[in-house]
Scaffold this motif. Structure first.
Motif, PDB file in Angstrom:
ATOM      1  N   VAL A  90       3.616 -20.757  27.078  1.00 15.17           N
ATOM      2  CA  VAL A  90       3.685 -20.644  25.614  1.00 15.17           C
ATOM      3  C   VAL A  90       3.011 -19.350  25.147  1.00 15.17           C
ATOM      4  CG1 VAL A  90       3.740 -23.156  25.252  1.00 15.17           C
ATOM      5  CG2 VAL A  90       1.563 -21.942  25.116  1.00 15.17           C
ATOM      6  N   MET A  91       2.237 -18.744  26.064  1.00 17.02           N
ATOM      7  CA  MET A  91       1.595 -17.467  25.728  1.00 17.02           C
ATOM      8  C   MET A  91       2.470 -16.297  26.176  1.00 17.02           C
ATOM      9  SD  MET A  91      -1.706 -17.972  24.660  1.00 17.02           S
ATOM     10  CE  MET A  91      -2.685 -16.608  25.275  1.00 17.02           C
ATOM     11  N   ALA A  92       3.694 -16.616  26.606  1.00 18.24           N
ATOM     12  CA  ALA A  92       4.539 -15.584  27.228  1.00 18.24           C
ATOM     13  C   ALA A  92       4.675 -14.334  26.378  1.00 18.24           C
ATOM     14  CB  ALA A  92       5.907 -16.145  27.553  1.00 18.24           C
ATOM     15  N   LYS A  93       4.685 -14.544  25.063  1.00 20.37           N
ATOM     16  CA  LYS A  93       4.758 -13.350  24.210  1.00 20.37           C
ATOM     17  C   LYS A  93       3.351 -12.913  23.860  1.00 20.37           C
ATOM     18  CE  LYS A  93       9.224 -14.622  22.283  1.00 20.37           C
ATOM     19  NZ  LYS A  93       9.196 -16.087  22.380  1.00 20.37           N
ATOM     20  N   GLY A  94       2.450 -13.179  24.779  1.00 23.53           N
ATOM     21  CA  GLY A  94       1.013 -12.930  24.573  1.00 23.53           C
ATOM     22  C   GLY A  94       0.723 -11.504  24.174  1.00 23.53           C
ATOM     23  N   ASP A  95      -0.462 -11.325  23.665  1.00 22.23           N
ATOM     24  CA  ASP A  95      -0.776 -10.035  23.075  1.00 22.23           C
ATOM     25  C   ASP A  95      -1.381  -9.065  24.082  1.00 22.23           C
ATOM     26  OD1 ASP A  95      -3.644 -11.454  21.346  1.00 22.23           O
ATOM     27  OD2 ASP A  95      -3.009 -11.518  23.411  1.00 22.23           O
ATOM     28  N   SER A  96      -1.368  -9.424  25.354  1.00 20.92           N
ATOM     29  CA  SER A  96      -1.985  -8.485  26.280  1.00 20.92           C
ATOM     30  C   SER A  96      -1.242  -8.425  27.602  1.00 20.92           C
ATOM     31  CB  SER A  96      -3.428  -8.895  26.551  1.00 20.92           C
ATOM     32  OG  SER A  96      -3.442 -10.081  27.308  1.00 20.92           O
ATOM     33  N   GLU A  97      -1.393  -7.256  28.228  1.00 16.99           N
ATOM     34  CA  GLU A  97      -0.892  -7.030  29.571  1.00 16.99           C
ATOM     35  C   GLU A  97      -1.540  -8.065  30.497  1.00 16.99           C
ATOM     36  OE1 GLU A  97      -1.868  -3.075  30.803  1.00 16.99           O
ATOM     37  OE2 GLU A  97      -1.221  -3.444  32.850  1.00 16.99           O
ATOM     38  N   HIS A  98      -2.805  -8.371  30.182  1.00 17.87           N
ATOM     39  CA  HIS A  98      -3.563  -9.351  30.947  1.00 17.87           C
ATOM     40  C   HIS A  98      -2.787 -10.662  31.058  1.00 17.87           C
ATOM     41  CE1 HIS A  98      -7.334 -12.130  31.034  1.00 17.87           C
ATOM     42  NE2 HIS A  98      -6.705 -12.119  32.174  1.00 17.87           N
ATOM     43  N   THR A  99      -2.425 -11.233  29.919  1.00 17.30           N
ATOM     44  CA  THR A  99      -1.724 -12.522  29.934  1.00 17.30           C
ATOM     45  C   THR A  99      -0.416 -12.419  30.704  1.00 17.30           C
ATOM     46  OG1 THR A  99      -2.620 -12.835  27.729  1.00 17.30           O
ATOM     47  CG2 THR A  99      -0.975 -14.412  28.439  1.00 17.30           C
ATOM     48  N   ARG A 100       0.310 -11.329  30.489  1.00 17.55           N
ATOM     49  CA  ARG A 100       1.600 -11.170  31.169  1.00 17.55           C
ATOM     50  C   ARG A 100       1.436 -11.100  32.685  1.00 17.55           C
ATOM     51  NH1 ARG A 100       2.484  -7.865  26.887  1.00 17.55           N
ATOM     52  NH2 ARG A 100       2.001  -5.999  28.090  1.00 17.55           N
ATOM     53  N   LYS A 101       0.447 -10.309  33.130  1.00 20.71           N
ATOM     54  CA  LYS A 101       0.262 -10.165  34.578  1.00 20.71           C
ATOM     55  C   LYS A 101      -0.175 -11.479  35.197  1.00 20.71           C
ATOM     56  CE  LYS A 101      -0.518  -5.316  35.315  1.00 20.71           C
ATOM     57  NZ  LYS A 101      -1.379  -4.286  35.876  1.00 20.71           N
ATOM     58  N   ILE A 102      -1.029 -12.188  34.490  1.00 21.66           N
ATOM     59  CA  ILE A 102      -1.507 -13.478  34.994  1.00 21.66           C
ATOM     60  C   ILE A 102      -0.323 -14.440  35.105  1.00 21.66           C
ATOM     61  CG2 ILE A 102      -2.896 -15.492  34.304  1.00 21.66           C
ATOM     62  CD1 ILE A 102      -4.648 -13.339  35.440  1.00 21.66           C
ATOM     63  N   LEU A 103       0.528 -14.424  34.094  1.00 22.68           N
ATOM     64  CA  LEU A 103       1.716 -15.294  34.112  1.00 22.68           C
ATOM     65  C   LEU A 103       2.649 -14.929  35.255  1.00 22.68           C
ATOM     66  CD1 LEU A 103       3.085 -15.813  30.521  1.00 22.68           C
ATOM     67  CD2 LEU A 103       2.706 -17.556  32.263  1.00 22.68           C
ATOM     68  N   ASP A 104       2.875 -13.613  35.414  1.00 26.97           N
ATOM     69  CA  ASP A 104       3.769 -13.149  36.476  1.00 26.97           C
ATOM     70  C   ASP A 104       3.276 -13.590  37.845  1.00 26.97           C
ATOM     71  OD1 ASP A 104       5.305 -11.992  34.602  1.00 26.97           O
ATOM     72  OD2 ASP A 104       4.612  -9.930  34.952  1.00 26.97           O
ATOM     73  N   SER A 105       1.993 -13.801  37.969  1.00 24.89           N
ATOM     74  CA  SER A 105       1.440 -14.191  39.266  1.00 24.89           C
ATOM     75  C   SER A 105       1.543 -15.682  39.511  1.00 24.89           C
ATOM     76  CB  SER A 105      -0.014 -13.764  39.361  1.00 24.89           C
ATOM     77  OG  SER A 105      -0.116 -12.406  39.099  1.00 24.89           O
ATOM     78  N   GLY A 106       2.126 -16.387  38.582  1.00 23.04           N
ATOM     79  CA  GLY A 106       2.369 -17.806  38.798  1.00 23.04           C
ATOM     80  C   GLY A 106       1.227 -18.714  38.374  1.00 23.04           C
ATOM     81  N   TYR A 107       0.275 -18.187  37.613  1.00 19.07           N
ATOM     82  CA  TYR A 107      -0.765 -19.074  37.104  1.00 19.07           C
ATOM     83  C   TYR A 107      -0.219 -19.737  35.839  1.00 19.07           C
ATOM     84  CZ  TYR A 107      -3.605 -16.167  40.147  1.00 19.07           C
ATOM     85  OH  TYR A 107      -4.096 -15.483  41.218  1.00 19.07           O
ATOM     86  N   LEU A 108      -0.297 -21.037  35.794  1.00 20.76           N
ATOM     87  CA  LEU A 108       0.364 -21.721  34.683  1.00 20.76           C
ATOM     88  C   LEU A 108      -0.603 -22.368  33.705  1.00 20.76           C
ATOM     89  CD1 LEU A 108       3.488 -23.164  36.480  1.00 20.76           C
ATOM     90  CD2 LEU A 108       3.366 -21.275  34.850  1.00 20.76           C
ATOM     91  N   SER A 109      -1.846 -22.544  34.109  1.00 20.34           N
ATOM     92  CA  SER A 109      -2.820 -23.018  33.121  1.00 20.34           C
ATOM     93  C   SER A 109      -4.139 -22.288  33.334  1.00 20.34           C
ATOM     94  CB  SER A 109      -2.999 -24.536  33.192  1.00 20.34           C
ATOM     95  OG  SER A 109      -3.254 -24.964  34.497  1.00 20.34           O
ATOM     96  N   SER A 110      -4.947 -22.278  32.299  1.00 24.49           N
ATOM     97  CA  SER A 110      -6.202 -21.541  32.410  1.00 24.49           C
ATOM     98  C   SER A 110      -7.294 -22.173  31.572  1.00 24.49           C
ATOM     99  CB  SER A 110      -6.008 -20.081  31.980  1.00 24.49           C
ATOM    100  OG  SER A 110      -6.064 -19.977  30.575  1.00 24.49           O
ATOM    101  N   HIS A 111      -8.510 -21.925  32.007  1.00 22.68           N
ATOM    102  CA  HIS A 111      -9.673 -22.341  31.235  1.00 22.68           C
ATOM    103  C   HIS A 111     -10.606 -21.136  31.204  1.00 22.68           C
ATOM    104  CE1 HIS A 111     -12.683 -24.921  29.479  1.00 22.68           C
ATOM    105  NE2 HIS A 111     -13.549 -24.560  30.397  1.00 22.68           N
TER     106      HIS A 111
END
Ligand SMILES: [Fe+2]
Ligand SMILES: [Fe+2]
Length: 372
Positions: A90-111
């Motif tokens: 749901v953060m896919a349109k996230g505001d940072s390269e950070h979120t995108r790279k983390i998503l691309d690496s297959g991490y699906l949840s975070s704390h």
């Protein structure tokens, strides 16, 4: 003194300790496949990657962002409360390269837990998992203590450095030594050192941990000047040969001071103390062996000292001093190129030249003239 090849850097002890904590966390919560820390620098409002323990390749190294521009993290820093994202898509349109790279690496949840100490915000601890909805209330509860532990691990180290810096500042004030190694010069030169190291990181395999310690140790390079008599240190006009020889003892005396402070403050276990000593001892060495105190040649000079030498001289030349005008950047870059590879490490100089935009950003941000 460390005379091993410069790129044979000492172990990244904090990364190692984080790895041990990660192993413990996985005993409870096996799907957590990354724990990482980003540190915040209030002077520049920059959040930067620092250490990580990652199953597989780390998706995010040598990364930095202005905190103000990453609204989700900015909000969390303001509120000082942890945040759980149970479906990162749901953060896919996230505001940072950070979120995108983390998503691309297959991490699906975070704390994510902000690091707060003495009422100050110091950064974040990120926990990532490869499945959605992993961070249940129980999981978050169990993670809490580990998040605190990771935060403390980082803060303790930087408090130690801060104590060293405060001790040096006090010693300077007591000796009434008003030199050029104050204020904005130190902030700028340490930022330039970081810019050079980040640019050189891929080729020299420099970790974020290495770069962060370099950034904090660089301002201590001339710590030994405290021990130089005022008559020589503050002399206007050229030094005699004898006086110059005394002046040059500031590097050896600096190492003695570091050793005394480290044992006095019981900091022997501090990671990378060798790196600090290398910077203090070797920042006047020259690539062709014509420097002091040891006349080391080329890569026998520790990389951290070669980087600091370029950062320090660049800022000294581009700053106005009571006895000279500031040089402009073009002239200073030309000078550094001219003096490399004989005096300066050509790779360090080229890295600084390539990051001219960053250099100018730092100059603009910290433009107070020490003697203005
Ligand atoms: Fe020096
Ligand atoms: Fe300096």
């Amino acid at each position: 003194m460390n005379k091993t090849p410069a790129n044979d850097q000492p172990q990244d002890k904090l990364n190692e300790r984080l790895g041990a904590i990660h192993a413990e966390v996985k005993a409870w919560l096996p799907q957590i496949n990354r724990i990482s820390v980003a540190l915040y620098d209030a002077d520049t409002d920059v959040l930067k990657t620092f250490i990580n323990s990652t199953d597989g390749d780390s998706p995010l190294d040598h990364y930095e962002a202005q905190l103000a521009q990453v609204s989700s993290l900015f909000d969390m820093a303001e509120k000082r409360a942890p945040r759980t994202i149970n479906d990162m898509t749901v953060m896919a349109k996230g505001d940072s390269e950070h979120t995108r790279k983390i998503l691309d690496s297959g991490y699906l949840s975070s704390h994510t837990v902000p690091i707060i100490h003495n009422d100050e915000f110091h950064g974040f601890v990120f926990f990532n998992a490869s499945v959605t909805d992993y961070f249940t209330d129980t999981a978050v509860h169990n993670i809490g203590v580990y998040a605190q532990l990771v935060g403390l691990l980082c803060i303790t180290e930087f408090n130690a450095i801060r104590t060293l810096q405060a001790a040096v500042k006090t010693a300077r004030e007591i000796s009434q030594y008003r030199d050029e190694e104050t204020g904005c010069h130190l902030i700028r030169m340490s930022n330039f050192a970081r810019v050079i190291a980040l640019e050189m990181a891929p080729h020299h395999d420099l970790s974020d941990e290495y770069i962060e310690f370099l950034f904090h140790f660089a301002p201590l390079h001339d710590i030994g000047k405290i021990a130089i008599p005022d008559g020589i240190l503050l002399k206007e006009g050229p030094l005699s040969d004898e006086e110059r020889a005394v002046m040059q003892t500031h590097v050896g005396k600096g190492v003695e001071i570091v050793e005394k402070l480290v044992s006095g403050f019981k900091m022997e276990s501090m990671p990378k103390i060798e790196m600090l000593k290398n910077i203090v001892h070797c920042h006047h060495e020259a690539m062709d062996g014509s420097g002091y105190p040891q006349g080391l040649i080329a890569t026998a000079i520790p990389l951290e000292a070669r980087i600091v030498a370029v950062a320090d001289v660049f800022d000294a030349l581009t700053s106005a001093r009571p006895y000279k005008q500031a040089w402009d950047n073009d002239a200073t870059f030309a000078f550094l190129k001219d003096k490399s590879p004989a005096i300066f490490d050509a790779d360090c100089v080229a890295a600084l030249v390539r990051k001219r935009d960053k250099v100018e950003e730092i100059q603009k941000r910290f433009n107070e003239d020490v003697f203005g």
